[in-house]
Write a protein that holds these residues in place. Sequence first.
Motif, PDB file in Angstrom:
ATOM      1  N   MET A  21       0.877  -1.478  -0.045  1.00  0.00           N
ATOM      2  CA  MET A  21      -0.048  -0.205  -0.427  1.00  0.00           C
ATOM      3  C   MET A  21       1.034   1.291   0.442  1.00  0.00           C
ATOM      4  SD  MET A  21      -2.405   1.805   3.199  1.00  0.00           S
ATOM      5  CE  MET A  21      -1.738   2.022   4.277  1.00  0.00           C
ATOM      6  N   GLU A  22       1.968   1.404   1.422  1.00  0.00           N
ATOM      7  CA  GLU A  22       2.432   2.747   1.159  1.00  0.00           C
ATOM      8  C   GLU A  22       3.473   2.435  -0.639  1.00  0.00           C
ATOM      9  OE1 GLU A  22       3.160   4.773   3.351  1.00  0.00           O
ATOM     10  OE2 GLU A  22       5.280   5.187   2.397  1.00  0.00           O
ATOM     11  N   SER A  23       4.098   1.129  -0.904  1.00  0.00           N
ATOM     12  CA  SER A  23       4.421   1.853  -2.138  1.00  0.00           C
ATOM     13  C   SER A  23       3.305   2.492  -3.389  1.00  0.00           C
ATOM     14  CB  SER A  23       4.868   0.476  -2.972  1.00  0.00           C
ATOM     15  OG  SER A  23       5.122   0.728  -3.570  1.00  0.00           O
ATOM     16  N   LEU A  24       1.850   2.211  -3.834  1.00  0.00           N
ATOM     17  CA  LEU A  24       1.018   1.633  -4.395  1.00  0.00           C
ATOM     18  C   LEU A  24       0.998   3.664  -3.966  1.00  0.00           C
ATOM     19  CD1 LEU A  24      -0.793  -1.448  -3.677  1.00  0.00           C
ATOM     20  CD2 LEU A  24      -0.022  -0.210  -5.789  1.00  0.00           C
ATOM     21  N   ARG A  25       0.992   4.059  -2.887  1.00  0.00           N
ATOM     22  CA  ARG A  25       0.625   5.790  -2.674  1.00  0.00           C
ATOM     23  C   ARG A  25       1.331   6.254  -2.986  1.00  0.00           C
ATOM     24  NH1 ARG A  25       2.620   9.154   1.255  1.00  0.00           N
ATOM     25  NH2 ARG A  25       4.458   7.558   2.458  1.00  0.00           N
ATOM     26  N   LEU A  26       2.455   6.173  -3.193  1.00  0.00           N
ATOM     27  CA  LEU A  26       3.824   6.847  -3.412  1.00  0.00           C
ATOM     28  C   LEU A  26       3.951   7.391  -4.796  1.00  0.00           C
ATOM     29  CD1 LEU A  26       6.731   5.140  -1.887  1.00  0.00           C
ATOM     30  CD2 LEU A  26       5.965   7.688  -0.950  1.00  0.00           C
ATOM     31  N   GLU A  27       3.130   5.875  -5.624  1.00  0.00           N
ATOM     32  CA  GLU A  27       2.860   6.016  -7.519  1.00  0.00           C
ATOM     33  C   GLU A  27       1.829   7.437  -7.523  1.00  0.00           C
ATOM     34  OE1 GLU A  27       4.569   2.151  -8.784  1.00  0.00           O
ATOM     35  OE2 GLU A  27       2.144   2.025  -7.650  1.00  0.00           O
ATOM     36  N   LYS A  28       1.090   7.536  -7.077  1.00  0.00           N
ATOM     37  CA  LYS A  28       0.126   8.206  -6.519  1.00  0.00           C
ATOM     38  C   LYS A  28      -0.406  10.157  -6.023  1.00  0.00           C
ATOM     39  CE  LYS A  28      -4.101   7.812  -8.310  1.00  0.00           C
ATOM     40  NZ  LYS A  28      -4.394   7.987  -9.544  1.00  0.00           N
TER      41      LYS A  28
END
Length: 808
Positions: free
Chosen positions: A666-673
Amino acid sequence: MKSQARVVVIGGGAVGCSALYHLTQLGWTDAVLLERDELTAGSTWHAAGNCPNFSTSWSILKLQRYSTALYARLAHETGYDINYHLTGSIRLAHTADRVDEFRHVLAQARAQQTEFELLAPAQIKERHPFLELDDIRLGLWDPGDGDIDPAQLTQALAKGARDRGASVYRHTGVTGIRELASGGWRIETTAGAIDAEYVINAAGYRGGEVAAMIGEYLPMVTLSHQYLLTEDIQALRERGAARLPLVRDPDVSYYLRQERHGLLLGPYESRGRAHWLDDLPHEFAHQLFADDLGRIESYIEAACARMPILGSVGVKRVINGPIPYAPDGNPLMGPAAVGRNFFHCCAFTFGIVQAGGAGRIIAEWLVNGEPDWDVWPLDHRRYLPFANRSYTLAKALETYEHEYGVAYPQEERPAGRPAKTSPLYDRLRAIGAVFGARGGWERALYYAKSEDPAGPECSFRRPQWHRAITRECAAVAGGVALLELPGFTKFEVTGAGAPAWLDYLVAGALPRPGRSTLSYFCSPRGGIVSEMTVSRLGEDRFWLISAAAGERHDEHWLRSHLSQRFGPVSLANLTCRYGSLIVVGPHSRTLLARIADADLTNEAFPWLTVRTVPIGYTEALALRVNYVGELGWELHVPSEHLLSVHQLLVDAREELELVHFGLYAMESLRLEKCYRSWKADLTTEYTPLMASLERFVRLDKQTDFIGRDALRREAAAGPKERFVPLLVEARDADAAAVSIVYRGSERVGLVTSGGYGYRLNRSIALAYVRADLARPGTELEVEILGERRPARVGREPLYDPENLRLRA
Ligand SMILES: Cc1cc2nc3c(=O)[nH]c(=O)nc-3n(C[C@H](O)[C@H](O)[C@H](O)COP(=O)(O)OP(=O)(O)OC[C@H]3O[C@@H](n4cnc5c(N)ncnc54)[C@H](O)[C@@H]3O)c2cc1C
């Protein structure tokens, strides 16, 4: 004794006296300090007095830096002599991870205008000729470290405060406190009563006792910590007035410094000892525990091997004194949950070096309504009510033992766990979940598979679990995936006054019924106090959802602003009554449609809407929002139905591959957004305008809101810094929080979160940079573990810029 004062400080240790000093400095001179014994009678008198700048925490580094700068001028400022030896210090690194840690802290310190230096063994030897260094990789030099006489420091602070008009009453023990109906507090003491508008609890290891007087519990215990002093050493006597630098050998876990012509050795041993778990002895003041050298024998041996002159003389004295510990070893500061204008400022384990900064912070909190710095790591509201004595004791002993441990970015220590588990805990564990604790809740970090490579769980570089995250992110982007988020903070706000009241609290517009929006709660200075997803379930019924760790903080903010001037408002905390399942990915609609009795099409249930959806034998509150940037829903399900709803989802998958994912993905995915994270990217030091969130701010709202004037002023002048995503040319390590951003030789920004984006296959950092450098395409550099890596400002969101996937 006076019978009235604007503010009463309880406790005359280094911290209480510093609070008094800083209150008077800010102009609050009608201030009184009450001390049950003599000044310094708690932990202060016997402290070793070491004063490092070094800390692996950004906030504590800042606080300690402030203290050391203050101490350097305090004697002159107050006219009270203080023995303060600025010897500098050397920390020794035995391992590659320790070197990584030093490099990271060195950059943080530089960003705070403090220059640490890395020393090769030969350079260490030049500064400290008595050390054996065969097994040492390098040392970190902190030039501003040293030792201060804690009693003189305390007296100087008290004198400075008295000179500006404050009063100090010794032998005046506080025996009871009650809030007055007229506002303010009555403080009963052994010398009569005094009324005050404000109270500060600076009672050190008795801080819990004082908190109990107003009916509040503080998570703190008393441990013992000891150091020994040796007889004089001839070799040191021969050096005359020259003093050796202070040495810390963190991989063994002790500090070792010169004291007169002898040495002072203090270990943080692996089996700490707790005291007074049932009751604090009333008469204990200015006393010590019995010597307990057996506990630290192996550390004495290790230190003698490191510095052989230590073993050449006998032990002259042992100091074994009480030291308060909160679960994480940081102090407990900030407004009490009970009543108004009562503040805690206690449980300091490094209260000599932290007294200066802590006094400033707490004084600002009272006088200005908030401290200048964001001090969340010190805010006692970081602990939720589950942190009872058993939890606090287990964690405090673990923290004591790891006081000098390597501060890995993601370390999950085992003590005090599991404290809170969701009904799905065993089920998720059975499919490979590796858990971490957030606000006491066990949450899946990632799901391990037997074929995953072995490797260290903790590292400053990308650890072995990156294989699992790659897999989980791919499932989120390409199929359907499920994240359980126990402990998501949830409040329900209802009543005829609810819309107007909320409108006054948030910087943006409230959503229409049936819709959700991100909302920013600001302080009067415009800093971001909290971020919540506000969903409007009816004209005057709202749900507010925020971070698990923020439950007490957010509830305190909301409750302390409750007011009937908007009409009736009621607030309920629903956190434990609902569990949360996040169903995301391009196939999430297909999966959910199989179990939900609702129309999930875009027409019926578009992005940013909220509906009550029947599922199985219950109803879920479903929000068409998520933190990962794919088609998906947040389902908030009554806790007693969580297991059955999860089972329905798993059973409905048929040909779809349903993958569970965890917080790391989730942390990685939210960084991309470029979704901001509370207390990482969003703190009180940043405003929504600096955070590039102006689309959530309505400066032209008809109604006033907290922070509006400050934000209007800032909008007119233009924010000095802006939040931007950076695409970083990283190697095997990504930019950690508080990495430094450069433009040429100039420091121009600070990373607030960083990591690897698996959908983009890019290393990403989210940062605040000077506003003139925030344009996409600007070439910058980020320092990662001592190496400057190229970084380019991106356009947010980096992934799916048109939000087509969210709207699908
Ligand atoms: C062996 C040892 C070595 C240490 N070395 C260091 C070091 O090198 N560097 C460092 O930074 N820290 C060190 N510490 C920690 C440091 O001593 C404490 O963190 C610090 O003294 C805490 O200061 P304080 O003012 O918060 O609390 P205290 O010094 O405990 O002061 C609290 C005061 O409140 C008074 N009080 C309590 N209840 C009441 C009441 N009801 N009414 C009125 N008064 C009340 C007490 O009498 C006391 O004087 C060491 C601790 C130990 C045990």
